[in-house]
Design a protein around this motif. Structure first.
Motif, PDB file in Angstrom:
ATOM      1  N   ALA A 121       7.663  -2.542   2.874  1.00  0.00           N
ATOM      2  CA  ALA A 121       7.138  -2.831   1.543  1.00  0.00           C
ATOM      3  C   ALA A 121       7.379  -1.581   0.689  1.00  0.00           C
ATOM      4  O   ALA A 121       6.911  -0.509   1.046  1.00  0.00           O
ATOM      5  CB  ALA A 121       5.647  -3.153   1.606  1.00  0.00           C
ATOM      6  N   PRO A 122       8.144  -1.723  -0.413  1.00  0.00           N
ATOM      7  CA  PRO A 122       8.721  -2.962  -0.931  1.00  0.00           C
ATOM      8  C   PRO A 122       9.788  -3.523   0.002  1.00  0.00           C
ATOM      9  O   PRO A 122      10.272  -2.833   0.895  1.00  0.00           O
ATOM     10  CB  PRO A 122       9.338  -2.530  -2.259  1.00  0.00           C
ATOM     11  CG  PRO A 122       9.639  -1.087  -2.084  1.00  0.00           C
ATOM     12  CD  PRO A 122       8.534  -0.559  -1.220  1.00  0.00           C
ATOM     13  N   ILE A 135       1.546   6.417   3.431  1.00  0.00           N
ATOM     14  CA  ILE A 135       2.384   6.944   4.510  1.00  0.00           C
ATOM     15  C   ILE A 135       3.018   5.769   5.241  1.00  0.00           C
ATOM     16  O   ILE A 135       2.435   4.693   5.344  1.00  0.00           O
ATOM     17  CB  ILE A 135       1.607   7.847   5.497  1.00  0.00           C
ATOM     18  CG1 ILE A 135       0.487   7.082   6.218  1.00  0.00           C
ATOM     19  CG2 ILE A 135       1.056   9.080   4.777  1.00  0.00           C
ATOM     20  CD1 ILE A 135      -0.172   7.887   7.348  1.00  0.00           C
ATOM     21  N   GLY A 136       4.242   5.965   5.706  1.00  0.00           N
ATOM     22  CA  GLY A 136       4.951   4.912   6.422  1.00  0.00           C
ATOM     23  C   GLY A 136       5.875   5.506   7.466  1.00  0.00           C
ATOM     24  O   GLY A 136       6.226   6.685   7.399  1.00  0.00           O
ATOM     25  N   PHE A 173      -2.943   6.253   2.525  1.00  0.00           N
ATOM     26  CA  PHE A 173      -3.057   4.825   2.806  1.00  0.00           C
ATOM     27  C   PHE A 173      -1.813   4.328   3.528  1.00  0.00           C
ATOM     28  O   PHE A 173      -0.740   4.924   3.415  1.00  0.00           O
ATOM     29  CB  PHE A 173      -3.236   4.041   1.506  1.00  0.00           C
ATOM     30  CG  PHE A 173      -4.504   4.369   0.772  1.00  0.00           C
ATOM     31  CD1 PHE A 173      -5.638   3.602   0.968  1.00  0.00           C
ATOM     32  CD2 PHE A 173      -4.565   5.452  -0.096  1.00  0.00           C
ATOM     33  CE1 PHE A 173      -6.820   3.901   0.302  1.00  0.00           C
ATOM     34  CE2 PHE A 173      -5.738   5.762  -0.766  1.00  0.00           C
ATOM     35  CZ  PHE A 173      -6.872   4.989  -0.565  1.00  0.00           C
ATOM     36  N   ALA A 174      -1.957   3.236   4.244  1.00  0.00           N
ATOM     37  CA  ALA A 174      -0.824   2.473   4.752  1.00  0.00           C
ATOM     38  C   ALA A 174      -1.006   1.039   4.286  1.00  0.00           C
ATOM     39  O   ALA A 174      -2.124   0.509   4.304  1.00  0.00           O
ATOM     40  CB  ALA A 174      -0.757   2.523   6.276  1.00  0.00           C
ATOM     41  N   VAL A 175       0.076   0.424   3.817  1.00  0.00           N
ATOM     42  CA  VAL A 175       0.026  -0.981   3.410  1.00  0.00           C
ATOM     43  C   VAL A 175       0.956  -1.753   4.335  1.00  0.00           C
ATOM     44  O   VAL A 175       2.116  -1.407   4.501  1.00  0.00           O
ATOM     45  CB  VAL A 175       0.395  -1.168   1.932  1.00  0.00           C
ATOM     46  CG1 VAL A 175      -0.672  -0.538   1.047  1.00  0.00           C
ATOM     47  CG2 VAL A 175       1.753  -0.569   1.587  1.00  0.00           C
ATOM     48  N   VAL A 176       0.417  -2.809   4.938  1.00  0.00           N
ATOM     49  CA  VAL A 176       1.100  -3.492   6.032  1.00  0.00           C
ATOM     50  C   VAL A 176       1.084  -4.991   5.785  1.00  0.00           C
ATOM     51  O   VAL A 176       0.050  -5.560   5.414  1.00  0.00           O
ATOM     52  CB  VAL A 176       0.408  -3.190   7.387  1.00  0.00           C
ATOM     53  CG1 VAL A 176       1.228  -3.743   8.543  1.00  0.00           C
ATOM     54  CG2 VAL A 176       0.177  -1.692   7.569  1.00  0.00           C
ATOM     55  N   ARG A 177       2.236  -5.623   5.991  1.00  0.00           N
ATOM     56  CA  ARG A 177       2.264  -7.090   5.889  1.00  0.00           C
ATOM     57  C   ARG A 177       1.355  -7.693   6.956  1.00  0.00           C
ATOM     58  O   ARG A 177       1.335  -7.225   8.102  1.00  0.00           O
ATOM     59  CB  ARG A 177       3.699  -7.591   6.053  1.00  0.00           C
ATOM     60  CG  ARG A 177       4.625  -7.150   4.903  1.00  0.00           C
ATOM     61  CD  ARG A 177       6.049  -7.597   5.172  1.00  0.00           C
ATOM     62  NE  ARG A 177       6.980  -7.052   4.198  1.00  0.00           N
ATOM     63  CZ  ARG A 177       7.533  -7.759   3.210  1.00  0.00           C
ATOM     64  NH1 ARG A 177       7.249  -9.039   3.072  1.00  0.00           N
ATOM     65  NH2 ARG A 177       8.385  -7.188   2.370  1.00  0.00           N
ATOM     66  N   VAL A 221      -4.521  -3.178   3.733  1.00  0.00           N
ATOM     67  CA  VAL A 221      -4.605  -1.779   3.338  1.00  0.00           C
ATOM     68  C   VAL A 221      -5.444  -1.006   4.359  1.00  0.00           C
ATOM     69  O   VAL A 221      -6.562  -1.406   4.692  1.00  0.00           O
ATOM     70  CB  VAL A 221      -5.225  -1.629   1.933  1.00  0.00           C
ATOM     71  CG1 VAL A 221      -5.267  -0.150   1.524  1.00  0.00           C
ATOM     72  CG2 VAL A 221      -4.435  -2.445   0.918  1.00  0.00           C
ATOM     73  N   TYR A 222      -4.883   0.106   4.830  1.00  0.00           N
ATOM     74  CA  TYR A 222      -5.561   1.003   5.756  1.00  0.00           C
ATOM     75  C   TYR A 222      -5.650   2.380   5.133  1.00  0.00           C
ATOM     76  O   TYR A 222      -4.736   2.818   4.435  1.00  0.00           O
ATOM     77  CB  TYR A 222      -4.819   1.061   7.093  1.00  0.00           C
ATOM     78  CG  TYR A 222      -4.903  -0.236   7.862  1.00  0.00           C
ATOM     79  CD1 TYR A 222      -5.855  -0.414   8.850  1.00  0.00           C
ATOM     80  CD2 TYR A 222      -4.050  -1.294   7.554  1.00  0.00           C
ATOM     81  CE1 TYR A 222      -5.956  -1.621   9.525  1.00  0.00           C
ATOM     82  CE2 TYR A 222      -4.150  -2.500   8.224  1.00  0.00           C
ATOM     83  CZ  TYR A 222      -5.107  -2.658   9.212  1.00  0.00           C
ATOM     84  OH  TYR A 222      -5.212  -3.849   9.874  1.00  0.00           O
TER      85      TYR A 222
END
Length: 203
Positions: A50-51, A111-112, A145-149, A180-181
């Motif tokens: 993401a994106p 972060i990813g 944060f981490a954003v995860v599908r 969201v984490y």
């Protein structure tokens, strides 16, 4: 006696280079394109980003992507950036990691991490996640944060192993519904490896 979790939590920072027990995270070069296709040319990696990112078909396409990333990073304020992930023992390129401002306002930092499939299941993604989070915190950031599908169960499990707390679901980032984490500085236990100063010590 130290166990695997102790090993994974040890981090050393030298300017923009991040070292953990088994990994080196360094800035990208367009010379990395051939090796990087093994990461972003894999649908099981690219489809969860993401994106959204299309699977990279070959090294020429990967070189163009890396060129855009390098140019983008030149405009970002530290600690934001992108890193290649190498095995420290062999120098083999095995993945990528990033700290990037989240849309729409760019205040929160995401972060990813991504790893080539042959290196899944070894705790390396968790180790890389700890590394970039530690880098962000030594630069003065309070939380990341981490954003995860939602169906990315591997990404969710890694975020939790990094120590991140689930804070909810949102559709405000990237036009996607994402989990969201969050990780706050006080929740990350990463003693520095000896021999290098951290950013907080003026490195």
């Amino acid at each position: 006696m130290s166990g695997p979790s102790d090993r994974e939590h040890r981090v050393r920072v030298d300017d923009a280079r991040i070292e953990t027990e088994r990994l080196v995270l360094r800035r990208w070069s367009t010379n990395d394109a051939a090796g990087d296709v093994a990461v972003y040319g894999e649908d099981e990696v690219a489809r969860w980003l993401a994106p959204a990112m299309e699977t990279v078909p070959d090294s020429d396409a990967m070189a163009r992507v890396l060129g855009r990333w390098i140019e983008e990073c030149s405009r970002l304020e530290p600690p934001a950036g992108r890193w290649a992930i190498e095995l420290s023992e062999t120098g083999r390129l095995v993945g990528g990691a990033a700290i990037l401002p989240l849309p729409p306002d760019g205040v929160d930092l995401e972060i990813g991490w991504q790893l080539a499939r042959p290196f899944w299941g070894r705790g390396l993604a968790t180790e890389a996640g700890h590394g970039v989070a530690h880098y962000a915190f030594t630069a003065g950031v309070d939380e990341v944060f981490a954003v995860v599908r939602p169906r990315n169960t591997r990404g969710i499990a890694t975020a939790r192993r990094v120590g991140m707390e689930w804070v909810g679901e949102t559709d405000k980032y990237y036009g996607l519904t994402l989990q969201v984490y969050r990780l706050r500085e006080g929740d990350l236990d990463v003693p520095p490896l000896p021999g290098r100063r951290s950013l907080a010590e003026g490195a």
